[in-house]
Write a protein that holds these residues in place. Structure first.
Motif, mmCIF file in Angstrom:
data_model
loop_
_atom_site.group_PDB
_atom_site.id
_atom_site.type_symbol
_atom_site.label_atom_id
_atom_site.label_comp_id
_atom_site.label_asym_id
_atom_site.label_seq_id
_atom_site.Cartn_x
_atom_site.Cartn_y
_atom_site.Cartn_z
ATOM 1 N N GLU B 42 0.822 -1.203 0.000
ATOM 2 C CA GLU B 42 0.000 0.000 0.000
ATOM 3 C C GLU B 42 0.860 1.259 0.000
ATOM 4 O O GLU B 42 0.336 2.372 0.128
ATOM 5 N N HIS B 43 2.154 1.086 -0.104
ATOM 6 C CA HIS B 43 3.056 2.229 0.070
ATOM 7 C C HIS B 43 2.685 3.419 -0.823
ATOM 8 O O HIS B 43 2.531 4.544 -0.347
ATOM 9 N N ASP B 44 2.541 3.174 -2.121
ATOM 10 C CA ASP B 44 2.286 4.282 -3.049
ATOM 11 C C ASP B 44 0.979 4.994 -2.720
ATOM 12 O O ASP B 44 0.890 6.227 -2.788
ATOM 13 N N ASP B 45 -0.036 4.212 -2.366
ATOM 14 C CA ASP B 45 -1.329 4.822 -2.029
ATOM 15 C C ASP B 45 -1.209 5.703 -0.789
ATOM 16 O O ASP B 45 -1.808 6.771 -0.706
ATOM 17 N N VAL B 46 -0.438 5.220 0.183
ATOM 18 C CA VAL B 46 -0.299 5.995 1.425
ATOM 19 C C VAL B 46 0.472 7.285 1.158
ATOM 20 O O VAL B 46 0.088 8.359 1.636
ATOM 21 N N VAL B 47 1.537 7.181 0.368
ATOM 22 C CA VAL B 47 2.313 8.397 0.065
ATOM 23 C C VAL B 47 1.448 9.385 -0.721
ATOM 24 O O VAL B 47 1.455 10.591 -0.449
ATOM 25 N N GLN B 48 0.679 8.862 -1.653
ATOM 26 C CA GLN B 48 -0.206 9.767 -2.392
ATOM 27 C C GLN B 48 -1.187 10.447 -1.434
ATOM 28 O O GLN B 48 -1.470 11.638 -1.536
ATOM 29 N N GLN B 49 -1.684 9.655 -0.481
ATOM 30 C CA GLN B 49 -2.627 10.227 0.486
ATOM 31 C C GLN B 49 -1.963 11.307 1.341
ATOM 32 O O GLN B 49 -2.586 12.303 1.704
ATOM 33 N N VAL B 50 -0.682 11.101 1.656
ATOM 34 C CA VAL B 50 0.051 12.127 2.420
ATOM 35 C C VAL B 50 0.034 13.453 1.656
ATOM 36 O O VAL B 50 -0.314 14.507 2.208
ATOM 37 N N PHE B 51 0.374 13.378 0.377
ATOM 38 C CA PHE B 51 0.421 14.623 -0.415
ATOM 39 C C PHE B 51 -0.984 15.170 -0.659
ATOM 40 O O PHE B 51 -1.195 16.374 -0.699
ATOM 41 N N GLU B 52 -1.924 14.245 -0.799
ATOM 42 C CA GLU B 52 -3.310 14.688 -0.978
ATOM 43 C C GLU B 52 -3.770 15.456 0.258
ATOM 44 O O GLU B 52 -4.391 16.523 0.148
ATOM 45 N N ASN B 53 -3.458 14.915 1.423
ATOM 46 C CA ASN B 53 -3.846 15.595 2.667
ATOM 47 C C ASN B 53 -3.114 16.924 2.802
ATOM 48 O O ASN B 53 -3.694 17.923 3.261
ATOM 49 N N ALA B 54 -1.840 16.918 2.430
ATOM 50 C CA ALA B 54 -1.065 18.158 2.552
ATOM 51 C C ALA B 54 -1.626 19.235 1.626
ATOM 52 O O ALA B 54 -1.854 20.377 2.039
ATOM 53 N N LEU B 55 -1.879 18.853 0.382
ATOM 54 C CA LEU B 55 -2.414 19.838 -0.568
ATOM 55 C C LEU B 55 -3.809 20.292 -0.143
ATOM 56 O O LEU B 55 -4.174 21.458 -0.308
ATOM 57 N N GLY B 56 -4.553 19.345 0.415
ATOM 58 C CA GLY B 56 -5.924 19.673 0.818
ATOM 59 C C GLY B 56 -5.997 20.635 1.975
ATOM 60 O O GLY B 56 -6.989 21.345 2.149
ATOM 61 N N SER B 57 -4.981 20.617 2.821
ATOM 62 C CA SER B 57 -5.051 21.474 4.008
ATOM 63 C C SER B 57 -3.934 22.515 4.012
ATOM 64 O O SER B 57 -3.519 22.968 5.083
ATOM 65 N N ILE B 58 -3.465 22.885 2.840
ATOM 66 C CA ILE B 58 -2.334 23.813 2.753
ATOM 67 C C ILE B 58 -2.671 25.179 3.348
ATOM 68 O O ILE B 58 -1.788 25.892 3.838
ATOM 69 N N PHE B 59 -3.962 25.504 3.364
ATOM 70 C CA PHE B 59 -4.331 26.811 3.915
ATOM 71 C C PHE B 59 -4.241 26.820 5.444
ATOM 72 O O PHE B 59 -4.313 27.863 6.065
ATOM 73 N N SER B 60 -4.098 25.640 6.030
ATOM 74 C CA SER B 60 -4.062 25.595 7.496
ATOM 75 C C SER B 60 -2.659 25.831 8.055
ATOM 76 O O SER B 60 -2.498 26.015 9.257
ATOM 77 N N ILE B 61 -1.655 25.796 7.209
ATOM 78 C CA ILE B 61 -0.297 25.969 7.733
ATOM 79 C C ILE B 61 -0.079 27.435 8.089
ATOM 80 O O ILE B 61 -0.327 28.339 7.295
ATOM 81 N N ARG B 62 0.370 27.657 9.320
ATOM 82 C CA ARG B 62 0.512 29.034 9.795
ATOM 83 C C ARG B 62 1.875 29.613 9.459
ATOM 84 O O ARG B 62 2.000 30.782 9.147
ATOM 85 N N ASP B 63 2.900 28.774 9.575
ATOM 86 C CA ASP B 63 4.253 29.275 9.350
ATOM 87 C C ASP B 63 4.865 28.530 8.163
ATOM 88 O O ASP B 63 5.335 27.395 8.316
ATOM 89 N N PRO B 64 4.860 29.143 6.984
ATOM 90 C CA PRO B 64 5.403 28.452 5.803
ATOM 91 C C PRO B 64 6.851 28.017 5.987
ATOM 92 O O PRO B 64 7.287 27.054 5.359
ATOM 93 N N ALA B 65 7.580 28.672 6.858
ATOM 94 C CA ALA B 65 8.969 28.281 7.080
ATOM 95 C C ALA B 65 9.065 26.936 7.798
ATOM 96 O O ALA B 65 10.112 26.288 7.783
ATOM 97 N N ALA B 66 7.951 26.540 8.434
ATOM 98 C CA ALA B 66 7.946 25.262 9.156
ATOM 99 C C ALA B 66 7.345 24.159 8.295
ATOM 100 O O ALA B 66 6.790 23.186 8.808
ATOM 101 N N LEU B 67 7.460 24.314 6.987
ATOM 102 C CA LEU B 67 6.823 23.357 6.068
ATOM 103 C C LEU B 67 7.331 21.935 6.286
ATOM 104 O O LEU B 67 6.559 20.980 6.242
ATOM 105 N N GLU B 68 8.611 21.789 6.539
ATOM 106 C CA GLU B 68 9.175 20.446 6.673
ATOM 107 C C GLU B 68 8.543 19.692 7.846
ATOM 108 O O GLU B 68 8.079 18.560 7.692
ATOM 109 N N SER B 69 8.516 20.333 9.007
ATOM 110 C CA SER B 69 7.941 19.626 10.159
ATOM 111 C C SER B 69 6.438 19.423 9.965
ATOM 112 O O SER B 69 5.871 18.410 10.403
#
Lengths: 420, 186
Positions: B42-69
């Motif tokens: 399921e690895h590829d599906d899970v990684v895709q879901q990670v990016f899907e979740n990240a893209l879906g909630s990109i407006f929730s990130i408060r500090d763009p400099a903390a993108l990595e964490s």
């Protein structure tokens, strides 16, 4: 060396052997999929409005935006659909069609997605309802609802699901289904025509209402099939999922209907005990009724269930008698073939007789060489031969396994037997 | 492209920014998911879901400099959800069945060890699996694991203790694991 250090050392061994991820090609492919993901939406949920003209346009836009390019895995209405995409309906049901003519219909106010793998299609029902008309083929069709799954075995049945509080309801109208889930046990439960099952995930209460007489002739008219490229070779299968499982006929054990139905069919006690997970008591109850009589009169579904209870309870002798009766009375059926495999498991797991087990695994492979359990049977045959000291046979089985399954669950064992 | 530019581009709906996000974090996310889940199917599906979740909630990130964490946190939350789903479905799996693991090594003994290792790991609670694999497979320190999981050091210690006990129990029943586990004493 303390436990922490030993684990660190073991972890390094594992990490080194595991590597850091999939191949570059896989990563690049995934990268292209990621580029096409929607931005600013938490989930890829496609809201389906039915098929008014305006809504169809909206749906086209949604699908073009969110779909992965390539051949569609199925069609949502007249539009291409892809595995893994969430679908969501409001006021009208929406049809989901597959190439072989199988059709799901996502009911109103519902949500779910199709996970299509080769020969194995799952419909994950998030909420609400899905109705399906399945053309049986070599593939497997499963509806998943919460922690439960209902697998079509050639049948007409109804599944209801609500997540809060968690309640599953299954009603079989034609043929049979296999239901699996935590309260029901990993072995699963086979339901036949007329049976109704209700599982309350909150109280762990499992209620089974058995049909007065087992019958494969359900009374539900089969809906007209969608145009199919090939003539239908087997019976049509319909899965209906009600929006609210509590809308099914009463499954309350206190209801007169429930009690009457339970009393209409004997013996019932061992089944109820089995369904409650009290497998040893279930077997004891069956033995009190007279095992010989049961073996002669139970239908294949009930024999299957009794063998499951006996195996789970670790009662090898009873399991063997039941599985043997199943093979004798229902020879040629898929259950009879699988019974050979299970006899192998009983011999191996419960009796410690790998030589006997090897014989039964061979029997299964001879009777059903392309069956669903063929890979596992072949893998277990390697192990059984090896443990029985049948080295030449183990190597033959290992070679046969590697010829067919390059990356299977038993590949390491097969390679090890062959010294590769 | 800087982290701030990636976040800004994503908020403008830029596909180029989505590509940059993947390029920037693909190594870290693939490795993290691979090591925690054991390189399963399921690895590829899970990684895709990670990016899907990240893209879906990109407006929730408060500090763009903390993108990595933030991305690591998103990945771990996604993996946790996946593990919880698997736990609920565990009853469907045949007992004793070894998990499918895609190994880099061609050594069959090592492959068997890895599969046994993840078979034992999968018997742990989802949060414990994550802490355990981050600590012992990824080789992070206790403090790093606590930071990645947004938990206190005490919580992570408790999870690791529970995971270790579970693993040792499994290892005692598994000759392959037991042998490897004892190697350190030689």
């Amino acid at each position: 060396m303390n436990s922490e250090r030993k684990l660190e050392q073991l972890g390094r061994l594992v990490a080194d052997g595991l590597g850091e991820g999939p191949s570059v090609a896989r990563r690049q492919l995934l990268g292209r999929r990621v580029e096409r993901l929607p931005i600013g939406r938490r989930d890829r949920r496609i809201l389906l409005f039915g098929f008014s003209a305006a809504a169809a346009v909206a749906l086209v836009v949604a699908l073009l935006l969110f779909a992965v390019p390539g051949q569609p895995d199925f069609w949502v209405g007249e539009l291409p659909g892809f595995s893994g995409t969430w679908l969501q309906t409001e006021a009208e049901p929406v049809p989901i069609r597959f190439e072989d003519g199988t059709q799901f219909e996502l009911q109103t106010e519902s949500e779910g997605r199709v996970i299509a793998r080769p020969m194995d299609v799952h419909f994950a029902l998030g909420r609400g309802a899905v109705r399906a008309v399945i053309r049986p083929n070599q593939g497997r069709w499963t509806v998943e609802a919460g922690p439960y799954s209902v697998t079509a075995l050639g049948t007409v049945f109804t599944v209801g699901w609500q997540s809060s509080p968690p309640v599953l309801a299954v009603r079989v109208e034609r043929g049979s289904v296999a239901v699996r889930g935590q309260e029901i046990g990993g072995e699963g439960l086979k339901l036949s025509a007329g049976d109704e099952l209700s599982v309350d995930g909150q109280t762990n209460e499992v209620t089974l209402k058995l049909a007065p007489t087992p019958s494969l002739a359900g009374g539900v008219p089969i809906p007209p099939a969608e145009p199919a490229p090939e003539p239908v070779k087997a019976e049509l299968v319909t899965i209906k999922v009600e929006p609210d499982p509590r809308s099914l006929r009463s499954l309350d054990p206190r209801s007169p209907l429930h009690v009457a139905d339970r009393e209409a069919r004997l013996p019932q006690t061992w089944k109820e005990l089995h369904l409650q997970g009290r497998h040893a008591e279930a077997v004891a109850a069956a033995l009190r009724l007279g095992l010989g009589d049961l073996l002669n009169h139970l239908d294949d579904t009930d024999l299957w269930m009794l063998s499951s209870a006996a195996r789970t309870a670790g009662q090898a002798d009873v399991a063997i008698q039941v599985l043997t009766a199943l093979r004798a009375r229902f020879g040629g059926t898929w259950r009879a073939r699988v019974a050979a495999f299970l006899l192998g498991r009983v011999a191996f797991d419960l009796q410690g007789q790998p030589d006997v087990a090897a014989g039964w695994f061979r029997t299964y492979l001879r009777e059903d060489p392309d069956g669903a359990l063929a890979e596992e049977a072949l893998g277990r045959l390697i192990d059984a031969c090896r443990q029985a000291g049948l080295h030449r046979e183990a190597m033959e089985a290992a070679q046969a396994y590697l010829d067919r399954h390059h990356d299977g669950a038993f590949t390491p064992l097969a390679r090890s037997v062959l010294g590769l | 492209m800087s982290d701030e530019a990636i976040v800004g581009g994503l908020r403008d709906g830029s596909a180029e920014a989505a590509r940059a996000l993947y390029e920037r974090f693909q190594d870290a996310i693939h490795r993290l998911v691979w090591r925690v889940l054991g390189g399963d199917g399921e690895h590829d599906d899970v990684v895709q879901q990670v990016f899907e979740n990240a893209l879906g909630s990109i407006f929730s990130i408060r500090d763009p400099a903390a993108l990595e964490s933030w991305m690591i946190g998103t990945a771990l939350n996604t993996v946790r959800r996946e593990l919880r789903t698997r736990t609920r479905r565990r009853a469907h799996l045949a007992s004793g069945e070894l998990p499918e693991v895609a190994c880099e090594t061609s050594d069959p003994d090592r492959q068997l060890l890895i599969r046994r290792f993840y078979a034992a790991v999968r018997r742990m609670r989802p949060d414990d699996q994550i802490a355990f694999t981050l600590r012992f497979v990824e080789g992070h320190s206790l403090d790093e694991v606590a930071l990645m999981c947004s938990c206190s050091r005490t919580t992570i210690k408790r999870r690791l203790n529970r995971a270790r006990r579970s693993f040792e129990r499994q290892a005692r029943r598994d000759p392959v694991l037991d042998r490897s586990f004892e190697v350190g004493e030689e």
